[in-house]
Each structure stands twice: as structure tokens, then as C-alpha cells.
Design a protein around this motif. Structure first.
Motif, mmCIF file in Angstrom:
data_model
loop_
_atom_site.group_PDB
_atom_site.id
_atom_site.type_symbol
_atom_site.label_atom_id
_atom_site.label_comp_id
_atom_site.label_asym_id
_atom_site.label_seq_id
_atom_site.Cartn_x
_atom_site.Cartn_y
_atom_site.Cartn_z
ATOM 1 N N ASP A 123 -27.615 47.469 -92.331
ATOM 2 C CA ASP A 123 -27.626 48.603 -91.875
ATOM 3 C C ASP A 123 -25.928 48.901 -91.703
ATOM 4 N N ALA A 124 -25.244 47.911 -91.101
ATOM 5 C CA ALA A 124 -23.892 47.756 -90.770
ATOM 6 C C ALA A 124 -23.023 48.095 -92.267
ATOM 7 N N VAL A 125 -23.587 47.537 -93.265
ATOM 8 C CA VAL A 125 -22.768 47.634 -94.539
ATOM 9 C C VAL A 125 -23.091 48.949 -95.041
ATOM 10 N N HIS A 126 -24.306 49.507 -95.175
ATOM 11 C CA HIS A 126 -24.374 50.773 -95.916
ATOM 12 C C HIS A 126 -24.021 52.116 -95.050
ATOM 13 N N ALA A 127 -24.247 51.741 -93.868
ATOM 14 C CA ALA A 127 -24.045 52.869 -92.759
ATOM 15 C C ALA A 127 -24.988 54.103 -92.941
ATOM 16 N N HIS A 128 -24.537 55.275 -92.823
ATOM 17 C CA HIS A 128 -25.671 56.571 -92.898
ATOM 18 C C HIS A 128 -26.810 56.269 -91.772
ATOM 19 N N GLN A 129 -26.587 55.891 -90.815
ATOM 20 C CA GLN A 129 -27.761 55.638 -90.029
ATOM 21 C C GLN A 129 -27.629 56.857 -89.017
ATOM 22 N N TYR A 144 -32.077 42.351 -81.333
ATOM 23 C CA TYR A 144 -32.657 41.159 -82.090
ATOM 24 C C TYR A 144 -32.680 39.733 -81.164
ATOM 25 N N ASP A 145 -33.361 39.348 -80.658
ATOM 26 C CA ASP A 145 -33.414 38.062 -79.640
ATOM 27 C C ASP A 145 -32.568 38.412 -78.466
ATOM 28 N N ASN A 146 -31.288 38.042 -78.123
ATOM 29 C CA ASN A 146 -30.364 38.341 -77.336
ATOM 30 C C ASN A 146 -29.216 39.277 -77.830
ATOM 31 N N THR A 147 -29.398 39.733 -78.870
ATOM 32 C CA THR A 147 -28.162 40.686 -79.521
ATOM 33 C C THR A 147 -28.624 42.086 -79.418
ATOM 34 N N LEU A 148 -27.729 42.939 -78.873
ATOM 35 C CA LEU A 148 -28.126 44.418 -79.189
ATOM 36 C C LEU A 148 -27.561 44.916 -80.239
ATOM 37 N N PHE A 149 -28.017 45.791 -81.033
ATOM 38 C CA PHE A 149 -27.357 46.362 -81.991
ATOM 39 C C PHE A 149 -27.371 47.813 -81.865
ATOM 40 N N LEU A 150 -26.255 48.668 -81.337
ATOM 41 C CA LEU A 150 -26.169 49.928 -81.329
ATOM 42 C C LEU A 150 -25.281 50.740 -82.299
ATOM 43 N N VAL A 151 -26.110 51.724 -82.665
ATOM 44 C CA VAL A 151 -25.438 52.516 -83.708
ATOM 45 C C VAL A 151 -24.787 54.082 -83.094
ATOM 46 N N GLU A 158 -19.200 56.602 -88.192
ATOM 47 C CA GLU A 158 -20.272 55.786 -87.624
ATOM 48 C C GLU A 158 -19.533 54.586 -86.926
ATOM 49 N N ILE A 159 -20.180 54.049 -85.847
ATOM 50 C CA ILE A 159 -19.548 52.952 -85.261
ATOM 51 C C ILE A 159 -20.943 52.100 -84.895
ATOM 52 N N MET A 160 -21.000 50.983 -85.345
ATOM 53 C CA MET A 160 -21.936 49.926 -85.147
ATOM 54 C C MET A 160 -21.457 48.730 -84.257
ATOM 55 N N ILE A 161 -22.431 48.761 -82.854
ATOM 56 C CA ILE A 161 -21.692 47.577 -82.288
ATOM 57 C C ILE A 161 -22.981 46.468 -82.175
ATOM 58 N N PHE A 162 -22.447 45.101 -82.394
ATOM 59 C CA PHE A 162 -23.044 43.966 -82.076
ATOM 60 C C PHE A 162 -22.826 43.463 -81.004
ATOM 61 N N VAL A 209 -25.716 71.980 -86.585
ATOM 62 C CA VAL A 209 -26.663 71.067 -87.026
ATOM 63 C C VAL A 209 -26.452 69.764 -87.292
ATOM 64 N N GLU A 210 -25.392 69.700 -87.984
ATOM 65 C CA GLU A 210 -24.915 68.263 -88.265
ATOM 66 C C GLU A 210 -24.227 67.584 -86.849
ATOM 67 N N LEU A 211 -23.712 68.371 -86.050
ATOM 68 C CA LEU A 211 -23.471 67.760 -84.775
ATOM 69 C C LEU A 211 -24.569 67.616 -83.982
ATOM 70 N N ARG A 212 -25.652 68.231 -83.889
ATOM 71 C CA ARG A 212 -26.778 67.864 -83.152
ATOM 72 C C ARG A 212 -27.327 66.794 -83.791
ATOM 73 N N ARG A 213 -27.451 66.351 -85.087
ATOM 74 C CA ARG A 213 -28.121 65.350 -85.404
ATOM 75 C C ARG A 213 -27.425 64.068 -84.929
ATOM 76 N N ALA A 214 -25.899 64.199 -84.826
ATOM 77 C CA ALA A 214 -25.204 63.113 -84.465
ATOM 78 C C ALA A 214 -25.403 62.769 -83.015
ATOM 79 N N VAL A 215 -25.734 63.755 -82.014
ATOM 80 C CA VAL A 215 -25.444 63.759 -80.791
ATOM 81 C C VAL A 215 -26.801 63.409 -79.986
ATOM 82 N N SER A 216 -27.903 64.207 -80.370
ATOM 83 C CA SER A 216 -29.232 64.231 -79.716
ATOM 84 C C SER A 216 -29.840 62.913 -79.758
ATOM 85 N N PRO A 217 -30.048 62.297 -80.672
ATOM 86 C CA PRO A 217 -30.862 61.202 -80.981
ATOM 87 C C PRO A 217 -30.340 59.858 -79.983
ATOM 88 N N LEU A 218 -28.870 60.118 -79.603
ATOM 89 C CA LEU A 218 -28.206 58.873 -78.778
ATOM 90 C C LEU A 218 -28.982 59.144 -77.505
#
Length: 367
Positions: A100-106, A113-120, A143-147, A235-244
Motif C-alpha cells: 500500500d505504501a509503494v503504490h499509494a492511492h489509498q 499488524y501485531d504491534n505496528t500501526l499503519f495509518l494512511v 498521501e502520507i503513510m505512517i508506520f 467531492v474530492e476533498l470529502r473523500r480525503a477527509v471524511s474516511p479519516l
């Protein structure tokens, strides 16, 4: 017949590398090309010097063995698959999250994953413009992915506007959040992104207000394509904000065993700001839907007005056309053909009828 995908024979023999030799963890990959910054933090303070991702982790383990509290933070910008796998091999990142971190568009999400959180997180940028009519794009997303692990933070950015240098610099000057460990970094990044949501939302409000004023202004033609473009951006802004909102809520309901109470207090404030931004963007979406309906009604009224004007002028033009058509049939025995004043009389008749129709249509506001 050669098998599809088979390696070509070597010029000096038929030896092919073993699968172990192709392991990304064993290939020298220039991760430094994708590395923006890499630091080691001990008790909220950054250690001097430059580290690679492997050296940073080794230094953290060395400090921990001596009884210290340390973690590493490596920031990557658009790494390719080999670079990301090299980091994942040292930090023990899950392959699904790495993909997910490589291909983005998430979509914004939070996974464990065990004791690691993955936040998009989706980042947004407001593109300045003179007017909505002159703008080709208003909101740009990244996008910012955080492990986040027990002793490390790995941030992966996609997009040129999603830089975290300011956040890192502010945290290093302050020191308070860095003393809270890796989850303090996660909070600072999330807080920075959500504050940007609120700023972009406020700036878009000015565009929506100007579009609303133009739509309901009398005597001005409404370009409905501008409203559609603005609604697309919202709509693009809503798709970026609301799921968070769902992702942040999961920290309190499913993963609070990994996060300290102090971090949870900070994250609750971020979630409140996130909900405010999401509600504001939802109201913008509903407002633009109403504007679309109002604009369609206004366009319909404009078309009716245009049709009435066209019909009025057609009716006026039909009078001289009909009279000229009658007297253009070239019959020998027609009234007034031999009369000296016949031609002027017909012209006066045509003018009188046309002028009478014009006054009637003007009185009825058709013209």
C-alpha cells in the motif's frame, strides 16, 4: 521453447542467481535517494550526525540496551518497491502495508499488524486562483503513510506538497512531543494534516460564497459548468477527509492498548477538529447540490426568455413576409396592382402591423 519470464542465459555460462540472491533485503538498494531525513531521538532530543535507516535502528537498540529511551524516525518520499522492501526488511513491516505504501492511492485508514500501526492520511493543498472561472483545479491531494512501532516511525509521502520538514523541525525545537515516543510523532503529523483540512475548507468557503452570489444575481447568466467543477473539487476533498474519522475512532476503540493515555488525550483533540472539518465539507457538498438545482432552474428561465424573444421577432418578421409573399404570386387580377398608391400603402400597412406587434410584445415583456 523458452518459458515466459525466464532469465536469458549468461554470456559466460548458464548460471542464474539463486532466489536468496534476489531477496531485496540482501541487495544493496540506494534507499538514501528516497530518504528525506532520518534521525535518532533519545529522551526527546535528536542525536547529532547522519544515519541510514539500518544505522538508525542499530543505534536505537544500542541506547535501549544501555537503559535509555530512544526511537528512530525515517522519512521517505515516493520510494520504489525495492527501496521500500529494504526498509521493511530491517523494521519488520508487513508486506501488505508495504505494498500500500509503494503504490499509494489509498483511502484514509488505520490497520494493525501485531504491534505496528499503519495509518494512511490524505493531504490536501488549496491552489490559489483569481476566480473559479479561471481555475482548472482548486484542490490537489497527496498521501502520507505512517508506520508506528515501539521504537520507530517510518513516514512515506506521495505528492510534492505533503512535506513534513516543518513538523519535524517544530517538534525538535519543542521536544515535548518527541519525549512521548513514536506515537507522539504520529499525533503531530495527524494534527498537522487535520489543521490543513480546516484551512483549506475555510478558503474554499470563499469560492462557494462567490458562486452562490453569482447564481442568485439578477441579470447575470450562470455558467453551470463552474458549479460542477467546484462540486467535483468538494467531492474530492470529502473523500480525503471524511474516511479519516473512522480511522481515528479505531485508535480509541481497538488499539488503545498500544497508545498511552496522554497521546489519547491529544488524539481526541485531533478527532474533534477532524469531525468539524468533515461536517463543514459535507455542508459545502449539500450547498453546491442546491446551487446546481438553482442554476438549472435559472438556466431554464433564461432559455424560456430567449425563446419568447425569438418567437416575438419571428412573429414580427412573419407579417411583411406574408404580405410580400401574397403580392409576389404574379397574378394579373389582384387588388391595388393598378393603383398608383398601392405600393406605398402596402409598405405603410406592413410597418403599422409590425410596430403594433412590437409594442404589444414590449408591453408583455417578451422583448
Amino acid at each position: 521453447m523458452p518459458t515466459f519470464g525466464a532469465l536469458p542465459p549468461s554470456r559466460h555460462g548458464t548460471h542464474h542467481p539463486k532466489s536468496a540472491d534476489l531477496d531485496p533485503a540482501r541487495i544493496h538498494v540506494p534507499v538514501a535517494r528516497a530518504t528525506v531525513d532520518c534521525g535518532v531521538y533519545v529522551d526527546g532530543r535528536r542525536l547529532p550526525g547522519k544515519f541510514s535507516h539500518a544505522e538508525a535502528l542499530a543505534k536505537v537498540r544500542e541506547v535501549q540496551q544501555a537503559g535509555g529511551n530512544a526511537f528512530s524516525w525515517i522519512g521517505l518520499h515516493e520510494p520504489d518497491e525495492r527501496q521500500m522492501h529494504s526498509v521493511a526488511a530491517d523494521y519488520g513491516l508487513h508486506p501488505l502495508a508495504v505494498e500500500d505504501a509503494v503504490h499509494a492511492h489509498q483511502r484514509p485508514k488505520l490497520e494493525r499488524y501485531d504491534n505496528t500501526l499503519f495509518l494512511v492520511l490524505k493531504t490536501v493543498l488549496y491552489i490559489p486562483h483569481e476566480s473559479v472561472a479561471a481555475a482548472a483545479e482548486i484542490v490537489e491531494t497527496g498521501e502520507i503513510m505512517i508506520f508506528v512501532g515501539e521504537d520507530f516511525v517510518v513516514t512515506v509521502r506521495h505528492g510534492d506538497h505533503s512535506g513534513l520538514a516543518g513538523v519535524r523541525r517544530q517538534m525538535e525545537e519543542e521536544g515535548t512531543h518527541l519525549a512521548l515516543g513514536p506515537y507522539g510523532v504520529m499525533h503531530a503529523i495527524a494534527d498537522h494534516v487535520v489543521d490543513n483540512y480546516r484551512d483549506v475548507s475555510r478558503r474554499m468557503e470563499a469560492d462557494i460564497d462567490s458562486m452562490e452570489e453569482e447564481t442568485f444575481s439578477a441579470g447575470k447568466r450562470t455558467d453551470i459548468s463552474q458549479i460542477y467543477m467546484l462540486k467535483r473539487e468538494v467531492v474530492e476533498l470529502r473523500r480525503a477527509v471524511s474516511p479519516l474519522s473512522v480511522a481515528l475512532e479505531a485508535i480509541f476503540t481497538e488499539h488503545k492498548d498500544l497508545v498511552s493515555k496522554e497521546i489519547l488525550r491529544y488524539m481526541r483533540d485531533v478527532m474533534d477538529h477532524q469531525n468539524q472539518a468533515a461536517d463543514l465539507i459535507t455542508s459545502y457538498d449539500e450547498m453546491l447540490s442546491s446551487l446546481v438545482q438553482a442554476a438549472l432552474a435559472k438556466v431554464g428561465m433564461q432559455q424560456n426568455t430567449d425563446m419568447r424573444k425569438i418567437s416575438a421577432w419571428v412573429a414580427i418578421a412573419a407579417v411583411p413576409t406574408a404580405i410580400a409573399g401574397i403580392y409576389g404570386m404574379n397574378f394579373e387580377h389582384m387588388p391595388e396592382l393598378e393603383w398608383t398608391w398601392g405600393y406605398p400603402a402596402v409598405l405603410i400597412l406592413m410597418f403599422s402591423v409590425c410596430f403594433s406587434l412590437y409594442r404589444t410584445f414590449r408591453h408583455n415583456h417578451w422583448l
